[in-house]
Scaffold this motif. Structure first.
Motif, PDB file in Angstrom:
ATOM      1  N   LEU A   1      18.387  -4.032  -9.104  1.00  0.00           N
ATOM      2  CA  LEU A   1      16.932  -4.066  -9.275  1.00  0.00           C
ATOM      3  C   LEU A   1      16.266  -4.518  -7.980  1.00  0.00           C
ATOM      4  O   LEU A   1      15.233  -3.963  -7.573  1.00  0.00           O
ATOM      5  CB  LEU A   1      16.571  -5.004 -10.427  1.00  0.00           C
ATOM      6  N   GLY A   2      16.844  -5.514  -7.326  1.00  0.00           N
ATOM      7  CA  GLY A   2      16.306  -5.965  -6.045  1.00  0.00           C
ATOM      8  C   GLY A   2      16.286  -4.859  -5.008  1.00  0.00           C
ATOM      9  O   GLY A   2      15.334  -4.735  -4.228  1.00  0.00           O
ATOM     10  N   LEU A   3      17.327  -4.037  -4.987  1.00  0.00           N
ATOM     11  CA  LEU A   3      17.361  -2.912  -4.049  1.00  0.00           C
ATOM     12  C   LEU A   3      16.267  -1.911  -4.378  1.00  0.00           C
ATOM     13  O   LEU A   3      15.573  -1.421  -3.479  1.00  0.00           O
ATOM     14  CB  LEU A   3      18.729  -2.231  -4.086  1.00  0.00           C
ATOM     15  N   ALA A   4      16.096  -1.579  -5.662  1.00  0.00           N
ATOM     16  CA  ALA A   4      15.055  -0.630  -6.057  1.00  0.00           C
ATOM     17  C   ALA A   4      13.673  -1.145  -5.655  1.00  0.00           C
ATOM     18  O   ALA A   4      12.831  -0.388  -5.144  1.00  0.00           O
ATOM     19  CB  ALA A   4      15.115  -0.381  -7.561  1.00  0.00           C
ATOM     20  N   LEU A   5      13.429  -2.432  -5.867  1.00  0.00           N
ATOM     21  CA  LEU A   5      12.144  -3.019  -5.483  1.00  0.00           C
ATOM     22  C   LEU A   5      11.947  -2.997  -3.962  1.00  0.00           C
ATOM     23  O   LEU A   5      10.829  -2.814  -3.469  1.00  0.00           O
ATOM     24  CB  LEU A   5      12.053  -4.463  -5.988  1.00  0.00           C
ATOM     25  N   ALA A   6      13.036  -3.173  -3.214  1.00  0.00           N
ATOM     26  CA  ALA A   6      12.945  -3.182  -1.753  1.00  0.00           C
ATOM     27  C   ALA A   6      12.756  -1.781  -1.186  1.00  0.00           C
ATOM     28  O   ALA A   6      12.091  -1.603  -0.156  1.00  0.00           O
ATOM     29  CB  ALA A   6      14.189  -3.827  -1.157  1.00  0.00           C
ATOM     30  N   LEU A   7      13.342  -0.770  -1.835  1.00  0.00           N
ATOM     31  CA  LEU A   7      13.282   0.594  -1.315  1.00  0.00           C
ATOM     32  C   LEU A   7      12.014   1.333  -1.718  1.00  0.00           C
ATOM     33  O   LEU A   7      11.568   2.232  -1.003  1.00  0.00           O
ATOM     34  CB  LEU A   7      14.494   1.394  -1.797  1.00  0.00           C
ATOM     35  N   ALA A   8      11.436   0.984  -2.875  1.00  0.00           N
ATOM     36  CA  ALA A   8      10.301   1.747  -3.397  1.00  0.00           C
ATOM     37  C   ALA A   8       9.094   1.781  -2.457  1.00  0.00           C
ATOM     38  O   ALA A   8       8.371   2.779  -2.435  1.00  0.00           O
ATOM     39  CB  ALA A   8       9.903   1.216  -4.770  1.00  0.00           C
ATOM     40  N   PRO A   9       8.816   0.740  -1.658  1.00  0.00           N
ATOM     41  CA  PRO A   9       7.699   0.849  -0.702  1.00  0.00           C
ATOM     42  C   PRO A   9       8.029   1.708   0.515  1.00  0.00           C
ATOM     43  O   PRO A   9       7.189   1.840   1.407  1.00  0.00           O
ATOM     44  CB  PRO A   9       7.459  -0.618  -0.286  1.00  0.00           C
TER      45      PRO A   9
ATOM     46  N   PRO B   1       0.811  -1.219   0.000  1.00  0.00           N
ATOM     47  CA  PRO B   1       0.000   0.000   0.000  1.00  0.00           C
ATOM     48  C   PRO B   1       0.845   1.271   0.000  1.00  0.00           C
ATOM     49  O   PRO B   1       0.350   2.343  -0.371  1.00  0.00           O
ATOM     50  CB  PRO B   1      -0.830  -0.125   1.286  1.00  0.00           C
ATOM     51  N   THR B   2       2.116   1.162   0.405  1.00  0.00           N
ATOM     52  CA  THR B   2       2.986   2.343   0.451  1.00  0.00           C
ATOM     53  C   THR B   2       3.890   2.443  -0.781  1.00  0.00           C
ATOM     54  O   THR B   2       4.827   3.248  -0.786  1.00  0.00           O
ATOM     55  CB  THR B   2       3.870   2.281   1.713  1.00  0.00           C
ATOM     56  N   TRP B   3       3.636   1.641  -1.813  1.00  0.00           N
ATOM     57  CA  TRP B   3       4.495   1.636  -2.998  1.00  0.00           C
ATOM     58  C   TRP B   3       4.556   3.029  -3.623  1.00  0.00           C
ATOM     59  O   TRP B   3       3.538   3.684  -3.836  1.00  0.00           O
ATOM     60  CB  TRP B   3       3.976   0.640  -4.025  1.00  0.00           C
ATOM     61  N   ASP B   4       5.770   3.490  -3.914  1.00  0.00           N
ATOM     62  CA  ASP B   4       6.008   4.811  -4.500  1.00  0.00           C
ATOM     63  C   ASP B   4       6.569   4.608  -5.907  1.00  0.00           C
ATOM     64  O   ASP B   4       7.770   4.419  -6.089  1.00  0.00           O
ATOM     65  CB  ASP B   4       6.998   5.580  -3.621  1.00  0.00           C
ATOM     66  N   ALA B   5       5.681   4.653  -6.906  1.00  0.00           N
ATOM     67  CA  ALA B   5       6.094   4.386  -8.291  1.00  0.00           C
ATOM     68  C   ALA B   5       7.112   5.393  -8.804  1.00  0.00           C
ATOM     69  O   ALA B   5       8.099   4.999  -9.444  1.00  0.00           O
ATOM     70  CB  ALA B   5       4.870   4.339  -9.198  1.00  0.00           C
ATOM     71  N   PRO B   6       6.939   6.708  -8.576  1.00  0.00           N
ATOM     72  CA  PRO B   6       7.972   7.655  -9.022  1.00  0.00           C
ATOM     73  C   PRO B   6       9.333   7.392  -8.364  1.00  0.00           C
ATOM     74  O   PRO B   6      10.374   7.537  -9.010  1.00  0.00           O
ATOM     75  CB  PRO B   6       7.400   9.019  -8.609  1.00  0.00           C
ATOM     76  N   GLU B   7       9.320   6.994  -7.095  1.00  0.00           N
ATOM     77  CA  GLU B   7      10.579   6.680  -6.408  1.00  0.00           C
ATOM     78  C   GLU B   7      11.236   5.456  -7.037  1.00  0.00           C
ATOM     79  O   GLU B   7      12.466   5.407  -7.196  1.00  0.00           O
ATOM     80  CB  GLU B   7      10.331   6.446  -4.920  1.00  0.00           C
ATOM     81  N   PHE B   8      10.441   4.479  -7.421  1.00  0.00           N
ATOM     82  CA  PHE B   8      10.989   3.286  -8.072  1.00  0.00           C
ATOM     83  C   PHE B   8      11.671   3.667  -9.386  1.00  0.00           C
ATOM     84  O   PHE B   8      12.790   3.209  -9.666  1.00  0.00           O
ATOM     85  CB  PHE B   8       9.875   2.271  -8.328  1.00  0.00           C
ATOM     86  N   GLN B   9      11.038   4.525 -10.165  1.00  0.00           N
ATOM     87  CA  GLN B   9      11.646   4.950 -11.427  1.00  0.00           C
ATOM     88  C   GLN B   9      12.921   5.758 -11.184  1.00  0.00           C
ATOM     89  O   GLN B   9      13.909   5.630 -11.918  1.00  0.00           O
ATOM     90  CB  GLN B   9      10.645   5.774 -12.240  1.00  0.00           C
ATOM     91  N   ARG B  10      12.913   6.567 -10.130  1.00  0.00           N
ATOM     92  CA  ARG B  10      14.114   7.354  -9.800  1.00  0.00           C
ATOM     93  C   ARG B  10      15.264   6.421  -9.424  1.00  0.00           C
ATOM     94  O   ARG B  10      16.406   6.614  -9.849  1.00  0.00           O
ATOM     95  CB  ARG B  10      13.808   8.305  -8.645  1.00  0.00           C
ATOM     96  N   LEU B  11      14.961   5.393  -8.644  1.00  0.00           N
ATOM     97  CA  LEU B  11      15.996   4.447  -8.235  1.00  0.00           C
ATOM     98  C   LEU B  11      16.551   3.677  -9.432  1.00  0.00           C
ATOM     99  O   LEU B  11      17.758   3.419  -9.505  1.00  0.00           O
ATOM    100  CB  LEU B  11      15.425   3.476  -7.197  1.00  0.00           C
ATOM    101  N   LEU B  12      15.695   3.300 -10.367  1.00  0.00           N
ATOM    102  CA  LEU B  12      16.171   2.618 -11.571  1.00  0.00           C
ATOM    103  C   LEU B  12      17.168   3.491 -12.321  1.00  0.00           C
ATOM    104  O   LEU B  12      18.200   3.010 -12.813  1.00  0.00           O
ATOM    105  CB  LEU B  12      15.002   2.247 -12.486  1.00  0.00           C
TER     106      LEU B  12
END
Length: 282
Positions: free
Chosen positions: A138-146, A105-116
């Motif tokens: 990629l695993g780190l980006a997926l873990a940090l985005a929420p 529920p806390t997923w931040d899509a813009p943050e995920f794209q920034r991390l990529l």
């Protein structure tokens, strides 16, 4: 509130104890480095904190909740990066983000794209076509985005080149500084742990041999240099060869014969003194 507490935790693989009464505490908002040889119990500990393994006995508290199993709602507050991340091979980074994000529920899509972008992970490349280092990023980006409250990392930089490793570590520091995220990470790169961690735990044969600040550890463990062997008095514990451990006050109060030098050690030297006495199970 402490983010993680393990008290007298035992876990077995068949008849072999992977953890034998492990006790440690990770404070909320800190970066905690977890050191130990292969087979010492680091991965087992992190898997239990993610609910991938269950303890045979003992008590585990995660984010203020005492648990035997980690419920889904609690997992949504935790980020996890394992040693060798596995993804659906046909999915791209964007597709994986959409898939994983649906569980948080806390997923931040813009943050995920920034991390990529920052970690240089191609958005449209399939996971099967990525190098091991890129999959780790990629695993780190997926873990940090929420934006997790607790981040568990198992040897996260082992397959990264120096540039990617620096980017990875920079993101960890930003996350902790800006969001107050608690980070618990294992690493064989002791210099990296010394640079990043506020506190460390050294696990040996499934039990914690030290937990505390790096500066405190360096005050406790020192090398006694002498032409002939010198055995300190009561209160000193020999770790290996000429390396001894004692309360810092005892080091300062002790009188040493002429010619004896008490030398400070790096975290790597101290870790090796612990690790080389380790009895590592398969």
């Amino acid at each position: 509130m402490n983010a993680v507490e393990l008290d007298s935790v035992i876990h077995r693989y068949g008849k072999v104890k992977a953890l034998d009464g492990l006790s440690l505490t990770v404070r909320q908002g800190e970066m905690f480095g977890f050191l130990g040889r292969n087979g010492a119990g680091k991965t087992t500990t992190l898997k239990m904190l993610m609910g991938l393994l269950r303890p045979d006995s003992g008590r585990i508290t995660v984010l203020g909740r005492s648990v035997k199993r980690i419920p889904a709602k609690l997992k949504q507050r935790i980020g996890y990066v394992c040693q060798e991340p596995n993804f659906y091979p046909w999915m791209t980074a964007d597709q994986l983000g959409a898939f994983v994000g649906s569980f948080y529920p806390t997923w931040d899509a813009p943050e995920f794209q920034r991390l990529l972008r920052i970690l240089d992970v191609p958005r449209d490349r399939r996971a099967s076509e990525m190098s091991g280092g890129t999959r780790t990023k990629l695993g780190l980006a997926l873990a940090l985005a929420p934006r997790p409250e607790l981040l568990l990392l198992d040897e996260p930089t082992a397959g990264l080149d120096p540039v990617a490793r620096r980017e990875f570590n920079d993101q960890l520091q930003v996350l902790q500084r800006e969001q107050g995220t608690t980070v618990m990470f294992s690493s064989h790169l002791v210099g990296e742990v010394e640079q990043l961690a506020q506190r460390v735990g050294i696990v040996q044969s499934g039990a914690c041999r030290f937990e505390g600040e790096v500066s405190d550890l360096r005050r406790q463990v020192r090398r006694i240099v002498a032409d002939a062997g010198v055995a300190p008095g009561e209160g000193f514990t020999q770790l290996r060869g000429d390396i001894w451990q004692a309360d810092p006050a005892l080091w300062e109060q002790s009188a040493w014969p002429p010619g004896v030098v008490v030398a400070s050690l790096s975290l790597e030297d101290i870790f090796l003194a612990f690790a080389r006495t380790d009895s590592v199970s398969a």
